[in-house]
Design a protein around this motif. Structure first.
Motif, PDB file in Angstrom:
ATOM      1  N   LYS A 151     -39.831  10.575   2.734  1.00 44.47           N
ATOM      2  CA  LYS A 151     -39.915   9.516   3.818  1.00 44.47           C
ATOM      3  C   LYS A 151     -39.220   8.174   2.871  1.00 44.47           C
ATOM      4  N   TRP A 152     -38.155   7.970   2.951  1.00 38.97           N
ATOM      5  CA  TRP A 152     -37.404   7.099   2.163  1.00 38.97           C
ATOM      6  C   TRP A 152     -35.938   7.017   2.376  1.00 38.97           C
ATOM      7  N   THR A 153     -35.361   5.684   2.302  1.00 35.98           N
ATOM      8  CA  THR A 153     -33.935   5.330   2.152  1.00 35.98           C
ATOM      9  C   THR A 153     -33.688   4.609   1.138  1.00 35.98           C
ATOM     10  N   ALA A 154     -32.618   4.643   0.592  1.00 39.56           N
ATOM     11  CA  ALA A 154     -32.134   3.392  -0.273  1.00 39.56           C
ATOM     12  C   ALA A 154     -31.617   2.145   0.443  1.00 39.56           C
ATOM     13  N   GLY A 155     -31.598   2.384   1.852  1.00 42.81           N
ATOM     14  CA  GLY A 155     -30.797   1.344   2.449  1.00 42.81           C
ATOM     15  C   GLY A 155     -30.213   1.974   3.875  1.00 42.81           C
ATOM     16  N   ASN A 156     -29.433   1.219   4.473  1.00 41.30           N
ATOM     17  CA  ASN A 156     -28.852   1.718   5.777  1.00 41.30           C
ATOM     18  C   ASN A 156     -27.319   1.827   5.573  1.00 41.30           C
ATOM     19  N   THR A 157     -26.767   1.618   4.646  1.00 44.52           N
ATOM     20  CA  THR A 157     -25.264   1.871   4.646  1.00 44.52           C
ATOM     21  C   THR A 157     -25.102   3.331   4.482  1.00 44.52           C
ATOM     22  N   PRO A 158     -23.837   3.954   4.882  1.00 46.92           N
ATOM     23  CA  PRO A 158     -23.392   5.156   4.522  1.00 46.92           C
ATOM     24  C   PRO A 158     -23.830   5.793   3.230  1.00 46.92           C
ATOM     25  N   GLU A 159     -23.205   4.729   2.296  1.00 43.45           N
ATOM     26  CA  GLU A 159     -23.347   5.148   0.856  1.00 43.45           C
ATOM     27  C   GLU A 159     -24.835   5.374   0.281  1.00 43.45           C
ATOM     28  N   GLU A 160     -25.535   4.291   0.797  1.00 43.21           N
ATOM     29  CA  GLU A 160     -27.057   4.288   0.418  1.00 43.21           C
ATOM     30  C   GLU A 160     -27.674   5.575   1.115  1.00 43.21           C
ATOM     31  N   ASP A 162     -26.246   8.500   1.823  1.00 45.87           N
ATOM     32  CA  ASP A 162     -25.749   9.599   1.251  1.00 45.87           C
ATOM     33  C   ASP A 162     -26.576   9.736  -0.152  1.00 45.87           C
ATOM     34  N   TYR A 163     -26.825   8.809  -0.841  1.00 42.70           N
ATOM     35  CA  TYR A 163     -27.592   8.979  -1.923  1.00 42.70           C
ATOM     36  C   TYR A 163     -29.048   9.222  -1.730  1.00 42.70           C
ATOM     37  N   SER A 164     -29.668   8.701  -0.615  1.00 39.66           N
ATOM     38  CA  SER A 164     -31.036   9.074  -0.412  1.00 39.66           C
ATOM     39  C   SER A 164     -31.208  10.634   0.163  1.00 39.66           C
ATOM     40  N   PHE A 165     -30.137  11.142   0.794  1.00 38.10           N
ATOM     41  CA  PHE A 165     -30.143  12.667   0.883  1.00 38.10           C
ATOM     42  C   PHE A 165     -30.042  13.099  -0.367  1.00 38.10           C
ATOM     43  N   GLN A 166     -29.398  12.815  -0.978  1.00 32.39           N
ATOM     44  CA  GLN A 166     -29.145  13.474  -2.282  1.00 32.39           C
ATOM     45  C   GLN A 166     -30.346  13.540  -3.272  1.00 32.39           C
ATOM     46  N   VAL A 167     -31.073  12.460  -3.083  1.00 38.23           N
ATOM     47  CA  VAL A 167     -32.524  12.507  -3.803  1.00 38.23           C
ATOM     48  C   VAL A 167     -33.432  13.620  -3.138  1.00 38.23           C
ATOM     49  N   ALA A 168     -33.244  13.530  -1.687  1.00 42.18           N
ATOM     50  CA  ALA A 168     -34.211  14.285  -0.901  1.00 42.18           C
ATOM     51  C   ALA A 168     -34.093  15.828  -1.404  1.00 42.18           C
ATOM     52  N   LYS A 169     -32.513  16.248  -1.345  1.00 42.82           N
ATOM     53  CA  LYS A 169     -32.267  17.623  -1.863  1.00 42.82           C
ATOM     54  C   LYS A 169     -32.933  17.851  -3.098  1.00 42.82           C
ATOM     55  N   VAL A 170     -32.643  17.004  -4.132  1.00 38.81           N
ATOM     56  CA  VAL A 170     -33.092  17.274  -5.245  1.00 38.81           C
ATOM     57  C   VAL A 170     -34.763  17.696  -5.472  1.00 38.81           C
ATOM     58  N   LEU A 171     -35.323  16.929  -4.564  1.00 45.86           N
ATOM     59  CA  LEU A 171     -36.650  16.910  -4.604  1.00 45.86           C
ATOM     60  C   LEU A 171     -37.232  18.260  -3.904  1.00 45.86           C
ATOM     61  N   GLY A 172     -36.244  19.139  -3.307  1.00 43.01           N
ATOM     62  CA  GLY A 172     -36.683  20.302  -2.557  1.00 43.01           C
ATOM     63  C   GLY A 172     -36.993  19.931  -1.051  1.00 43.01           C
ATOM     64  N   ALA A 173     -36.920  18.728  -0.736  1.00 46.40           N
ATOM     65  CA  ALA A 173     -36.968  18.371   0.922  1.00 46.40           C
ATOM     66  C   ALA A 173     -36.053  19.083   1.846  1.00 46.40           C
ATOM     67  N   VAL A 174     -36.312  19.336   2.938  1.00 41.22           N
ATOM     68  CA  VAL A 174     -35.535  19.720   4.038  1.00 41.22           C
ATOM     69  C   VAL A 174     -34.668  18.704   4.557  1.00 41.22           C
ATOM     70  N   GLY A 175     -35.225  17.705   4.569  1.00 44.78           N
ATOM     71  CA  GLY A 175     -34.654  16.233   4.904  1.00 44.78           C
ATOM     72  C   GLY A 175     -35.272  14.949   4.800  1.00 44.78           C
ATOM     73  N   ILE A 176     -35.266  13.966   5.430  1.00 43.04           N
ATOM     74  CA  ILE A 176     -35.598  12.715   5.373  1.00 43.04           C
ATOM     75  C   ILE A 176     -36.171  12.413   6.889  1.00 43.04           C
ATOM     76  N   THR A 177     -37.298  11.861   6.907  1.00 43.42           N
ATOM     77  CA  THR A 177     -37.905  11.266   8.168  1.00 43.42           C
ATOM     78  C   THR A 177     -37.985   9.853   8.011  1.00 43.42           C
ATOM     79  N   ALA A 178     -37.622   9.353   9.446  1.00 44.65           N
ATOM     80  CA  ALA A 178     -37.846   7.831   9.854  1.00 44.65           C
ATOM     81  C   ALA A 178     -38.263   7.724  11.148  1.00 44.65           C
ATOM     82  N   GLU A 179     -38.428   6.400  11.602  1.00 43.63           N
ATOM     83  CA  GLU A 179     -38.736   6.261  12.985  1.00 43.63           C
ATOM     84  C   GLU A 179     -37.868   6.650  14.027  1.00 43.63           C
ATOM     85  N   LEU A 180     -38.455   7.177  15.069  1.00 48.58           N
ATOM     86  CA  LEU A 180     -37.516   7.625  16.356  1.00 48.58           C
ATOM     87  C   LEU A 180     -36.980   6.503  17.179  1.00 48.58           C
TER      88      LEU A 180
END
Length: 328
Positions: A151-160, A162-180
């Motif tokens: 449950k985290w993102t580095a920001g809202n730009t596409p680059e940020e 993409d970085y956030s999902f890279q982090v989540a993948k390395v941590l072993g997560a299936v994805g990132i969660t945020a508000e609906l």
């Protein structure tokens, strides 16, 4: 054999008297049950927690991990707040600001914040940064705890993102969660597609809003999924979360479990309660997922008041035991 909400109602009601006896002092097996570490998968259903449950603790990520171990949970939705700092990132010099009517930042604070953002960006893109996250994942896994959602993102730009999902993948997560909401379902959904991961959206009281259309939001990306808060759903709508789960089970990655009163409660409408003292059908939800064999993470979200004689760790452990007694 498949079972519906209606077919499990009788067995769930039969459990109610036994569940009333669950307490912090309930005797059970030690939390560490195998050489590999913890095991809070009961009857085929993975019981975990969102680390928001331990928000009262000091000591950073190490304290959070120890809390997971002490509470006996072997999987977590990891909140990202404080994770970067624990890995050596620069510390924000401007205090976190909450709520409306905050005073304007001073020129000195603005300058300090700009410098911090530059330093943080440089830290995030240093050579070998993902090795730090690999080591963090290993620390959790060595303790027997899996990180299934971040449950985290580095920001809202596409680059940020993409970085956030890279982090989540390395941590072993299936994805990132945020508000609906539409913005998140559009932007995070697209980023999840690029990463080959999932964008997993959490609800508060949206389902009680007139005209709210979850199907339209899910349709914004094939990577969009739900982090379905069964407690908030029941507390705000009064509807059975089991019926929703039955319909959307293939779109649900995880369920947040909590006990609440319903919206029509004459004393305290839509209020968090100690498990077993509210009106949310926790037992029905767990049995439905178990009987159908759906691979849905079931996460404790501790939101009720913690009494002075208890701790968040003890209360999460009690909730875990409550779920265990339903499932075994």
């Amino acid at each position: 054999m498949k079972h519906t909400f209606q077919t499990i109602k009788a067995s769930a009601l039969a459990l109610s008297m036994a569940l009333a006896l669950v307490s912090c002092t309930t005797a059970e097996e030690p939390a560490t049950t195998t050489e590999a570490g913890l095991n809070s998968k009961y009857g085929g259903v993975q019981i975990g927690t969102i680390t928001y449950s331990f928000r009262d603790l000091n000591g950073g990520i190490d304290a959070v991990l120890q809390a997971c171990v002490d509470a006996g949970v072997s999987s977590v939705e990891l909140m990202g707040m404080g994770v970067e700092e624990s890995l050596g990132a620069p510390v924000n010099p401007v205090p976190r600001r909450w709520g409306p009517n905050q005073p304007e930042l001073t020129e000195e604070q603005k300058a300090a914040l700009a410098t911090y953002q530059e330093e943080l960006t440089a830290w995030r893109h240093q050579d070998g940064i993902m090795d730090k996250y690999t080591a963090l994942r290993q620390k959790f896994n060595d303790a027997g705890v899996e990180i299934h959602i971040y449950k985290w993102t580095a920001g809202n730009t596409p680059e940020e993102l993409d970085y956030s999902f890279q982090v989540a993948k390395v941590l072993g997560a299936v994805g990132i969660t945020a508000e609906l909401n539409e913005e998140n379902c559009t932007n995070l959904g697209a980023a999840a597609e690029r990463a080959g991961m999932l964008a997993i959206f959490h609800n508060h009281f949206q389902f009680a809003e007139p005209g709210f259309d979850v199907d339209a939001l899910l349709a914004l990306s094939p990577a969009n999924r739900l982090n379905f808060d069964a407690g908030h759903y029941y507390g705000s709508t009064g509807k059975s979360p089991c019926e929703f789960i039955e319909k959307y089970h293939d779109k649900i990655v995880s369920v947040h479990l909590k006990d609440k009163t319903g919206p029509d409660n004459a004393t305290e409408a839509n209020q968090n309660q100690v498990w077993g003292q509210g009106e949310a059908p926790i037992a029905n939800v767990l049995k439905l997922i178990q009987e159908n064999g759906w691979p849905i993470y079931c996460d404790i979200e501790l939101e009720y008041e913690i009494k002075p004689w208890s701790t968040s760790v003890k209360e999460v452990a009690t909730c875990r035991k409550y779920a265990r007694q339903i499932l075994l």
